[in-house]
Design an enzyme around this catalytic site. Structure first.
Site, PDB file in Angstrom:
ATOM      1  N   ASP A 460      38.319  34.784  21.316  1.00 27.53           N
ATOM      2  CA  ASP A 460      38.092  35.455  23.011  1.00 27.53           C
ATOM      3  C   ASP A 460      39.203  35.831  24.126  1.00 27.53           C
ATOM      4  OD1 ASP A 460      39.406  32.578  23.257  1.00 27.53           O
ATOM      5  OD2 ASP A 460      38.795  32.229  25.289  1.00 27.53           O
ATOM      6  N   ARG A 464      46.072  33.004  26.809  1.00 31.00           N
ATOM      7  CA  ARG A 464      46.141  31.455  27.157  1.00 31.00           C
ATOM      8  C   ARG A 464      46.204  30.587  26.350  1.00 31.00           C
ATOM      9  NH1 ARG A 464      40.845  33.105  30.274  1.00 31.00           N
ATOM     10  NH2 ARG A 464      39.330  32.187  28.897  1.00 31.00           N
ATOM     11  N   ASP A 465      46.165  28.407  26.787  1.00 26.15           N
ATOM     12  CA  ASP A 465      45.421  27.805  25.631  1.00 26.15           C
ATOM     13  C   ASP A 465      43.900  27.675  25.322  1.00 26.15           C
ATOM     14  OD1 ASP A 465      44.432  27.600  28.250  1.00 26.15           O
ATOM     15  OD2 ASP A 465      45.352  25.242  28.192  1.00 26.15           O
ATOM     16  N   GLU A 466      43.507  28.993  24.361  1.00 29.65           N
ATOM     17  CA  GLU A 466      42.395  28.911  23.515  1.00 29.65           C
ATOM     18  C   GLU A 466      42.367  29.633  22.779  1.00 29.65           C
ATOM     19  OE1 GLU A 466      40.095  29.332  27.530  1.00 29.65           O
ATOM     20  OE2 GLU A 466      37.551  28.864  26.605  1.00 29.65           O
ATOM     21  N   TRP A 530      25.401  32.645  22.862  1.00 28.16           N
ATOM     22  CA  TRP A 530      26.121  32.188  22.118  1.00 28.16           C
ATOM     23  C   TRP A 530      25.851  32.259  20.632  1.00 28.16           C
ATOM     24  CZ3 TRP A 530      26.634  33.601  26.988  1.00 28.16           C
ATOM     25  CH2 TRP A 530      28.082  33.318  27.393  1.00 28.16           C
ATOM     26  N   GLU A 743      38.849  39.834  31.603  1.00 24.31           N
ATOM     27  CA  GLU A 743      38.379  38.780  31.227  1.00 24.31           C
ATOM     28  C   GLU A 743      37.225  38.703  32.250  1.00 24.31           C
ATOM     29  OE1 GLU A 743      39.326  34.765  31.734  1.00 24.31           O
ATOM     30  OE2 GLU A 743      37.152  33.708  30.370  1.00 24.31           O
ATOM     31  N   HIS A 764      40.929  40.755  26.974  1.00 18.32           N
ATOM     32  CA  HIS A 764      38.814  40.013  26.645  1.00 18.32           C
ATOM     33  C   HIS A 764      38.773  40.939  26.246  1.00 18.32           C
ATOM     34  CE1 HIS A 764      39.305  35.609  27.665  1.00 18.32           C
ATOM     35  NE2 HIS A 764      37.661  35.471  27.575  1.00 18.32           N
TER      36      HIS A 764
HETATM   37  C1  RAM Z   1      35.934  30.886  28.424  1.00 20.51           C
HETATM   38  C2  RAM Z   1      36.006  31.791  26.655  1.00 20.51           C
HETATM   39  C3  RAM Z   1      34.668  32.812  26.193  1.00 20.51           C
HETATM   40  C4  RAM Z   1      33.455  32.701  26.691  1.00 20.51           C
HETATM   41  C5  RAM Z   1      33.342  30.997  27.639  1.00 20.51           C
HETATM   42  C6  RAM Z   1      31.584  30.129  28.146  1.00 20.51           C
HETATM   43  O1  RAM Z   1      36.145  30.297  28.090  1.00 20.51           O
HETATM   44  O2  RAM Z   1      37.002  32.646  27.636  1.00 20.51           O
HETATM   45  O3  RAM Z   1      35.055  34.082  27.444  1.00 20.51           O
HETATM   46  O4  RAM Z   1      32.512  32.856  25.944  1.00 20.51           O
HETATM   47  O5  RAM Z   1      33.996  30.526  28.554  1.00 20.51           O
END
Ligand code: RAM
Length: 868
Positions: A460, A464-466, A530, A743, A764
């Site tokens: 995504d 960041r921490d993702e 998703w 994003e 993003h």
């Molecule tokens: C965020 C992510 C991503 C998205 C979800 C639902 O945390 O960055 O882009 O698919 O949420």
């Protein structure tokens, strides 16, 4: 016959490999591209393979195919190499010369090929100090002359290998991130040149990586796959006398501590050059104080060869601006938001520490690190104090445009600070340009967001921490990505992980590999848009590549998903229950609740359900599963009817009178007839105009709005939406000097401050899916049969754009268009590869069939179209 009339054939390719070395397919499918005069058609092909036991030639195979044709010979064995070449014969009986040849080499295809064990330092590695990334080493003798040598290698964690002091290969972050419990990739390297007669040594750097490093949001989790890093390496030396020596990881290796004090993907790396061990990967190094290793578990049946390219450094970028912030503190701007890491060259006393922090944006002249949440993204280098020292971290990655360097001891920072861009080293296959410079920058930003988020898996965001393999993001973006880069191999691997991590009931995790995600995401719940990645993305990749094998491999996964939704749907076929993200990040949703968009989330869920059913039916059709095709198509029709009954009012308005609702209904072909489509298109255009051509859609609606407007003859409205510059819009970000896709539409607020929301990524790709509309509609290059075997050029000038071009390196060869509007004459130059058919569909409805090769066609009076 003149020379030009004889067809020529490119070197063949195997499967989707950029470099078919160490591959896992014993019967790789073969593709090639032919250049021939217009009108030439292939009638047959002949493949020749040279293997250890001699040269084999197939008979002429009568076929017009040139993409992914079946392996024509006996399957390859493990470690086997062969050279293949081919020639083609035309319907006119012309025969090409033999193509250049392709060298293919397999890796280790059978679990029993692995004699190496996974080894880990013996100490427990529980505390931070014990977790210092270890080094492993082993000396060995080469006593007979070497013909060739291969290294098959992977790790729990990340690794880099050196043999005799020289690095092996140029892969970064190997072995990448897969669903480690089920599938761990190994890499194959030719190390013949690394060896020498007599004493040799092999050494490995190990680090935590995704295996046991801290990952995820809310503080994250460590040890997700285990608490011990380990190496599996098998060095196989073939001697000229035919004998083979195998040096595998086992308990004869030793473990030591190197200069890396700590390294994390989110946290960054700390390196103390005073702890370097010169010569540690050379023979003769004194390892008397190194410790023992022990064998840890790894089932060799889970070791697999890669299907896509490795992560590499693909570009180096030097600063565009450097500001001094203090005596030894500098702020570096690379002019581009990117993913990678920084190499520095510094000169200073031993023990002096240089600290590098990273951020995508600035606020008040300083790094703004709040969007990184809990990712520390800080690298530290402690100098050894011996002349200019050059360093780049090994086992981390950052998303940044700016860096703050404290303790700077370099010379000219424009030379001594270099950003090294890293991502999966895919071949670029798609290009777009037009007369509007802002649109070109937008497109460039999409390319950069793709590069930053295709780092072994589709993520995504990279900063960041993702940094997770979010299913919805790639579901939306896959068609765009497949145009721009050859991402088939990488995404095919990731889709295997999705399939193996799909839950027993068919639920698709929100992101794959799945890790704990707090209450919102764990346990995963079926989410529309998703989870649909399993039904839609294989189809999108099939459209780009023509690869039916991928459809076959992913079919069960797709079926399990729609079967689950069929259980969850009500008796009429509506999916109207459960947790849904809806039109995620609809600009009208409150910042703290991005799922609370204006479009009914069950309208979206049911639309996706119907669309996925339709795709499973199409997939069943391609795979020749007639009963299943009928079953899923019947269901799809039922759901479509239920959708219309529930969400489309008698006057044609929808229950959610939003752009997303109309765009999705149109793009997913849910409306009953042409009249209903036209009405929906009109209402969509009205809404877009009423919104002043600003964006009013989130993740689900945004990729569909412009194509839906185009499909209902509202191109001018789509252009106005594209060219809007006020927030929210695609071009708004350019006012804030954006160099990647954000994003949120307002990741940077109009006043130049960073959006205070929790989710404020500046990289993003999802909302950049509009680029596929630039390719297919603005430039007008679209595939109408899988693999671009049939091409339709649909130039639609508008928005004041006077010329546009797109090119795509398709499985058949280069497809390209460039149109130019002069007064009201539209001139179109097209390139069509051999093996494909193509036509132009003009704005006035006329159609011109095109020959292969390059041609130019003009059409007087086919000027800019107005919206209907
Ligand atoms: C965020 C992510 C991503 C998205 C979800 C639902 O945390 O960055 O882009 O698919 O949420």
């Amino acid at each position: 016959m003149s020379h030009e009339q004889i067809p020529t054939v490119s070197a063949p390719t195997a499967e989707h490999h950029r470099e078919p070395f160490g591959i896992g397919e014993s019967s790789p499918r073969i593709s090639w591209k032919t250049t021939a005069p217009p009108g030439w058609t292939q009638q047959a092909y002949q493949i020749e393979a040279t293997r250890a036991d001699g040269t084999h030639r197939t008979d002429w195979v009568t076929s017009q195919d040139s993409v992914l044709v079946p392996w024509p010979l006996a399957p390859l064995a493990s470690r086997e190499h062969c050279e293949i070449r081919l020639r083609v014969r035309g319907v006119d009986r012309t025969v090409s010369a033999w193509s250049p040849s392709l060298r293919i080499e397999t890796g280790l295809l059978e679990p029993t090929d692995w004699t190496a064990h996974a080894i880990s330092p013996q100490q427990p590695q529980r505390s931070a100090g014990e977790r210092r990334p270890p080094l492993l080493r082993k000396e060995f003798a080469v006593t007979a002359e070497v013909q060739s040598a291969r290294l098959y290698v992977t790790a729990h964690g990340l690794y880099e290998i050196e043999i005799n002091g020289r690095r092996v290969g140029d892969h970064a972050l190997a072995p990448g991130w897969t669903s480690y419990h089920h599938r761990l990739r190994y890499q194959t390297h030719d190390v013949t040149e690394h060896l020498r007669a007599g004493a040799n040594a092999i050494g490995a750097w190990l680090a935590d990586g995704w295996y046991r490093g801290r990952l995820g949001f809310g503080g994250g989790h460590s040890d997700l796959y285990g608490d011990r890093v380990a190496l599996i390496a098998q060095l196989e030396i073939l001697h000229r006398d035919g004998t083979i020596t195998i040096i595998g990881t086992d308990t004869s290796w030793l473990a030591g501590q190197g200069p890396i004090l700590s390294s994390g993907l989110l946290d960054g790396e700390t390196y103390d050059a005073r702890d370097e061990l010169p010569g540690w990967s050379n023979p003769g190094f004194d390892d008397a104080d190194w410790s023992l290793v022990e064998v840890v578990d790894r089932d060799p049946a889970t070791l697999i060869a890669p299907t896509g390219p490795p992560v590499r450094c693909t570009e180096e970028i030097t600063p565009v601006q450097v500001n001094a912030l203090g005596a030894d503190r500098i702020l570096v701007d690379f002019g581009q938001n990117l993913v990678g890491r920084i190499r520095i060259t510094v000169d200073g006393p031993a023990g002096h520490t240089v600290v590098i922090r990273h951020a995508e944006v600035l606020q008040d002249g300083e790094l703004c690190v709040r969007p990184l949440r809990d990712a520390i993204s800080t690298d530290r280098y402690v100098l050894r104090g011996a002349g200019p020292e050059t360093w780049e971290p090994r086992f981390t990655l950052h998303g940044f445009r700016y860096a703050e360097i404290t303790g700077w001891r370099g010379g000219d920072p424009y030379r001594d600070v270099v950003a090294r861009v890293h991502h999966t080293d895919m071949a670029r296959t798609g290009w777009f340009e037009c007369s509007n410079e802002q649109v070109n920058r937008l497109h460039e930003n999409v390319v950069w967001s793709l590069r930053g988020n295709f780092v072994d898996l589709p993520t995504d965001c990279p900063q960041r921490d993702e940094r997770l393999g979010w299913t919805g993001d790639i579901q939306i973006f896959a068609p765009t990505a497949a145009f721009l880069y050859d991402c088939h191999g990488m995404l095919a691997s990731w889709l295997r992980d999705v399939a193996v991590e799909q839950h027993a009931d068919g639920t698709v995790p929100w992101y794959v590999p799945e890790i704990p995600g707090g209450e919102q995401w764990t346990p995963a719940r079926p989410g529309a848009g998703w989870g649909d990645v399993v039904a839609l993305t294989p189809w999108d990749l099939y459209q780009a590549s023509g690869d039916t094998g991928l459809l076959a491999a992913q079919y069960e996964s797709a079926r399990r998903w729609v079967d689950l939704i069929t259980e969850l749907a009500d008796e009429s076929g509506l999916w109207n229950s459960g947790y849904q993200l809806g039109d995620w990040l609809d600009p009208f949703a409150p910042p703290e609740d991005p799922g609370a968009g204006r479009t009914d989330r069950y309208l979206i869920a049911t639309a996706y359900y119907a669309w996925s059913l339709h795709h499973v039916a199409r997939t069943a059709d391609v795979l020749g599963r007639e009963d299943e095709r009928r079953h899923y198509e019947d269901l799809a029709w039922r759901v479509r009817r239920a959708f219309v009954d529930a969400y489309v009012l008698p006057d044609g308005r929808m229950t959610s009178d939003t752009q997303t609702a109309y765009a999705v209904a149109l793009q997913f072909d849910l409306l009953p007839d042409a009249t209903a489509r036209a009405a929906a298109g009109r209402r969509l255009a009205e809404l877009v105009e009423a919104g002043g051509h600003t964006i009013q859609t989130g993740f689900i609606g945004t990729p569909q709005v412009a194509p839906a407007l185009s499909a209902t003859d509202h191109d001018e409205t789509a252009y106005a939406l594209l060219l809007q510059q006020e927030c929210p819009s695609w071009l708004y970000a350019l006012k804030h000097d954006a160099t990647t896709i954000w994003e949120r539409w307002d990741s940077m607020l109009p006043d130049g401050t960073v959006n205070p929301g929790e989710m404020t990524s500046f990289n993003h790709y999802a909302l950049g899916a509009v680029a596929q509309w630039l390719h297919t509609r603005v430039a007008g290059l679209d595939a109408s049969a899988p693999g671009y075997r049939d091409i339709v050029f649909r130039p639609r000038p508008g928005g004041g754009i006077t010329w546009a071009s797109a090119a795509h390196e398709s499985p058949y060869g280069l497809v390209a268009i460039r149109w130019e509007l002069r007064e009201s004459e539209l001139t179109v130059e097209t390139t069509v590869p051999v093996g494909a058919t193509a036509r132009i569909e003009w704005p006035d409805g006329g159609v011109t069939d095109l020959p292969t090769g390059t041609s130019t066609t003009s059409r007087p009076g086919a000027g800019p179209i107005s919206s209907g």
